[in-house]
Design a protein around this motif. Structure first.
Motif, PDB file in Angstrom:
ATOM      1  N   VAL B  58       0.844  -1.206   0.000  1.00 43.65           N
ATOM      2  CA  VAL B  58       0.000   0.000   0.000  1.00 43.65           C
ATOM      3  C   VAL B  58       0.873   1.248   0.000  1.00 43.65           C
ATOM      4  O   VAL B  58       0.657   2.175  -0.781  1.00 43.65           O
ATOM      5  CB  VAL B  58      -0.953  -0.011   1.212  1.00 43.65           C
ATOM      6  N   ILE B  62       1.103   4.309  -3.003  1.00 43.96           N
ATOM      7  CA  ILE B  62       0.777   5.730  -2.811  1.00 43.96           C
ATOM      8  C   ILE B  62       2.047   6.558  -2.618  1.00 43.96           C
ATOM      9  O   ILE B  62       1.984   7.691  -2.167  1.00 43.96           O
ATOM     10  CB  ILE B  62      -0.173   5.923  -1.598  1.00 43.96           C
ATOM     11  N   LEU B  65       2.257  10.171  -3.737  1.00 47.77           N
ATOM     12  CA  LEU B  65       1.315  11.130  -3.145  1.00 47.77           C
ATOM     13  C   LEU B  65       1.742  11.559  -1.748  1.00 47.77           C
ATOM     14  O   LEU B  65       1.166  12.483  -1.179  1.00 47.77           O
ATOM     15  CB  LEU B  65      -0.080  10.488  -3.047  1.00 47.77           C
ATOM     16  N   LEU B  66       2.741  10.865  -1.185  1.00 49.22           N
ATOM     17  CA  LEU B  66       3.120  11.139   0.213  1.00 49.22           C
ATOM     18  C   LEU B  66       3.749  12.515   0.343  1.00 49.22           C
ATOM     19  O   LEU B  66       4.574  12.913  -0.478  1.00 49.22           O
ATOM     20  CB  LEU B  66       4.126  10.089   0.694  1.00 49.22           C
ATOM     21  N   LYS B  67       3.348  13.231   1.400  1.00 46.58           N
ATOM     22  CA  LYS B  67       4.026  14.484   1.719  1.00 46.58           C
ATOM     23  C   LYS B  67       5.014  14.178   2.842  1.00 46.58           C
ATOM     24  O   LYS B  67       4.671  13.475   3.790  1.00 46.58           O
ATOM     25  CB  LYS B  67       3.010  15.520   2.193  1.00 46.58           C
ATOM     26  N   LEU B  70       3.866  14.356   6.435  1.00 49.57           N
ATOM     27  CA  LEU B  70       2.691  13.580   6.855  1.00 49.57           C
ATOM     28  C   LEU B  70       2.895  12.078   6.641  1.00 49.57           C
ATOM     29  O   LEU B  70       1.981  11.292   6.838  1.00 49.57           O
ATOM     30  CB  LEU B  70       1.444  14.032   6.077  1.00 49.57           C
ATOM     31  N   VAL B  73       2.356   9.556   9.701  1.00 48.62           N
ATOM     32  CA  VAL B  73       0.945   9.367  10.048  1.00 48.62           C
ATOM     33  C   VAL B  73       0.334   8.315   9.137  1.00 48.62           C
ATOM     34  O   VAL B  73      -0.398   7.423   9.579  1.00 48.62           O
ATOM     35  CB  VAL B  73       0.180  10.700   9.899  1.00 48.62           C
ATOM     36  N   ILE B  74       0.661   8.440   7.852  1.00 48.28           N
ATOM     37  CA  ILE B  74       0.054   7.530   6.884  1.00 48.28           C
ATOM     38  C   ILE B  74       0.598   6.122   7.056  1.00 48.28           C
ATOM     39  O   ILE B  74      -0.148   5.144   6.998  1.00 48.28           O
ATOM     40  CB  ILE B  74       0.245   8.093   5.459  1.00 48.28           C
ATOM     41  N   LEU B  77      -1.178   4.683  10.095  1.00 48.21           N
ATOM     42  CA  LEU B  77      -2.576   4.387   9.773  1.00 48.21           C
ATOM     43  C   LEU B  77      -2.671   3.071   9.008  1.00 48.21           C
ATOM     44  O   LEU B  77      -3.484   2.189   9.338  1.00 48.21           O
ATOM     45  CB  LEU B  77      -3.107   5.548   8.913  1.00 48.21           C
ATOM     46  N   THR B  78      -1.824   2.928   8.002  1.00 47.62           N
ATOM     47  CA  THR B  78      -1.836   1.720   7.177  1.00 47.62           C
ATOM     48  C   THR B  78      -1.499   0.496   8.026  1.00 47.62           C
ATOM     49  O   THR B  78      -2.194  -0.527   7.980  1.00 47.62           O
ATOM     50  CB  THR B  78      -0.805   1.864   6.046  1.00 47.62           C
ATOM     51  N   THR B  81      -4.248  -0.546  10.459  1.00 50.91           N
ATOM     52  CA  THR B  81      -5.384  -1.211   9.821  1.00 50.91           C
ATOM     53  C   THR B  81      -5.107  -2.697   9.630  1.00 50.91           C
ATOM     54  O   THR B  81      -5.920  -3.552  10.006  1.00 50.91           O
ATOM     55  CB  THR B  81      -5.654  -0.577   8.448  1.00 50.91           C
ATOM     56  N   PHE B  82      -3.928  -3.002   9.089  1.00 49.29           N
ATOM     57  CA  PHE B  82      -3.659  -4.415   8.794  1.00 49.29           C
ATOM     58  C   PHE B  82      -3.391  -5.211  10.062  1.00 49.29           C
ATOM     59  O   PHE B  82      -3.707  -6.400  10.127  1.00 49.29           O
ATOM     60  CB  PHE B  82      -2.527  -4.530   7.773  1.00 49.29           C
ATOM     61  N   THR B  84      -4.973  -4.716  12.855  1.00 43.78           N
ATOM     62  CA  THR B  84      -6.305  -5.003  13.387  1.00 43.78           C
ATOM     63  C   THR B  84      -6.937  -6.169  12.643  1.00 43.78           C
ATOM     64  O   THR B  84      -7.556  -7.052  13.252  1.00 43.78           O
ATOM     65  CB  THR B  84      -7.195  -3.753  13.286  1.00 43.78           C
ATOM     66  N   ILE B  85      -6.749  -6.177  11.316  1.00 44.25           N
ATOM     67  CA  ILE B  85      -7.306  -7.290  10.541  1.00 44.25           C
ATOM     68  C   ILE B  85      -6.658  -8.603  10.993  1.00 44.25           C
ATOM     69  O   ILE B  85      -7.353  -9.600  11.242  1.00 44.25           O
ATOM     70  CB  ILE B  85      -7.086  -7.065   9.028  1.00 44.25           C
TER      71      ILE B  85
END
Lengths: 221, 204
Positions: B58, B62, B65-67, B70, B73-74, B77-78, B81-82, B84-85
């Motif tokens: 992932v 992206i 697009l990464l700044k 930031l 943080v991204i 977040l990523t 999520t995984f 938790t799955i």
């Protein structure tokens, strides 16, 4: 013209929402993904928990030793139900598993209860004799206490202290060398975790006694 | 900018030359905490493989697009999520194992190994390279966990994957499955790996 474009790009730079668009989009997308996962797996996880509870009922009714030799153990019929108890502080609901021998004589009660521990909620099962005068077992279903200290509440050696404890007075945690029948040894280094478990057990015992005194369980299943 | 390693190089590096535990000293908390038995170590390594692979792919998709300010943080977040799955999946299909591993599965979120790979590789290279990197690093991590768990389980209980390998007369070294055993095993293995690689370096 040039200054106009510069202004616009400066404004865009200052705008937090625009800066964070990727973050926000991803958060929404991942949120939806997790909701989907939870919707798919949640029921399976809940069923795992119920099965674990049901499997534990015989051990909690007969004590750990009896549960080991499953061959000689009389068959139990387990009926789940929900009971409510009313207090000055409000109403509490419990999941109760009523265990009966094949011929219908009561074997005991297993009650699921939870309460605040040191780190997070502790969820446990308390086994009681048919007339709730003794504790027949204790099992911790879920806890997130400190590994190495508080999480020792799950160990058989600590939980076995509760077996055959009379319920005529509330249990009490002591630091070292429990002697009196109502005393429970704290897990060393984890007094709060031990206190929490004992508090939950005491609450279950008193609520179940009140409830049993009021008459037979009304089965809501 | 210096030439980036290819997919194959990334894959090979992860296993031994840049082994997460023995060479980079990353992800040591689970390496100490869940290595008292082989089953736990293998499950942990599998969860890390899943999370690292998904997070790397992932992030790589992206990456344009990464700044810079930031990106962390991204990544987080990523990864969260995984993780938790993976956690929900274990609770649904490997319930007892999920109870054994307890908080260490959710704690993969803060495993530096994963954020390190997102930063070093996935945010700069193509999804294929990022995936190869994830698999290589996870295999290296799995090998490291398995080596520690193997030593601890065999010496501590006389068993390997729950099967008896040492004669019953073996006096189980209980300390090996307790926390001190984790430190002792990791320290000795780490020393062994360092000794071996230094000896090889001298030969060359």
């Amino acid at each position: 013209m040039a200054s106009n474009t510069e202004q616009m790009s400066a404004r865009r730079h200052d705008n937090y929402i625009l800066q964070a668009w990727l973050c926000i989009t991803l958060a929404l997308f991942f949120g939806a993904l997790l909701a989907g996962v939870q919707a798919a797996l949640g029921p399976v996880i809940a069923e795992n928990k119920i099965n674990e509870t049901k499997e534990k009922v015989p051990e909690l009714v007969f004590g750990a030793d009896a549960a080991v030799d499953s061959a000689g153990r009389p068959a139990l019929e387990i009926t789940p139900s929900t009971i409510r108890t009313d207090h000055a502080g409000g109403t509490r609901f419990y999941s109760v598993f009523e265990a009966r021998f094949a011929d219908g004589t009561p074997a005991g009660w297993v009650t699921k209860a939870s309460g605040q521990g040191y780190a997070d909620r502790i969820e446990l099962l308390v086994g009681l004799t048919p007339d709730a005068d003794r504790i027949s077992g204790l099992y911790i279903l879920d806890q997130k206490e400190t590994p190495g200290l508080g999480n020792k509440i799950v160990e058989v050696s600590w939980r076995n202290q509760f077996i055959r404890k009379p319920t005529d007075q509330p249990l009490k945690v002591v630091k070292r060398g429990a002697r009196a029948p109502e005393e429970i040894d704290a897990v060393s280094g984890a007094t709060i975790s031990s206190d929490s478990v004992v508090a939950i057990v005491n609450r279950v015992v008193s609520d179940m006694k009140t409830h049993l005194a009021q008459g037979p369980l009304e089965n809501k299943e | 900018m210096a030439e980036q390693p290819t997919a194959t190089e990334r894959f090979v590096q992860g296993i031994l030359p840049e082994n997460p535990v023995y060479r980079q000293l990353l992800g040591l908390c689970p390496a100490l905490a869940v290595t008292s038995s082989m089953q736990a170590a293998v499950t942990m390594a599998g969860a890390v493989l899943f999370v690292l692979l998904c997070a790397n792919v992932v992030t790589s998709l992206i990456r344009d697009l990464l700044k810079p300010h930031l990106r962390i943080v991204i990544f987080t977040l990523t990864i969260a999520t995984f993780v938790t799955i993976a956690d929900r999946f274990l609770a649904a299909y490997l319930y007892q194992m999920s109870k054994t591993l307890g908080p260490y599965i959710p704690l993969i979120i803060v495993n530096c190994l994963i954020i390190c790979r997102c930063e070093v590789c996935a945010s700069k290279q193509s999804p294929l390279t990022a995936a190869a990197d994830a698999v290589g690093q996870s295999l290296g991590y799995g090998l490291a966990l398995a080596s520690i768990a193997g030593v601890r389980e065999i010496l501590g209980t006389g068993m390997f994957f729950g099967l008896r390998v040492l004669p019953p007369s073996w006096p189980d070294w209980a300390v090996m499955v307790l926390p001190p055993g984790a430190f002792i095993s990791l320290g000795l293995l780490l020393g062994g790996v360092n000794w071996y690689s230094q000896r090889n370096a001298k030969k060359n």
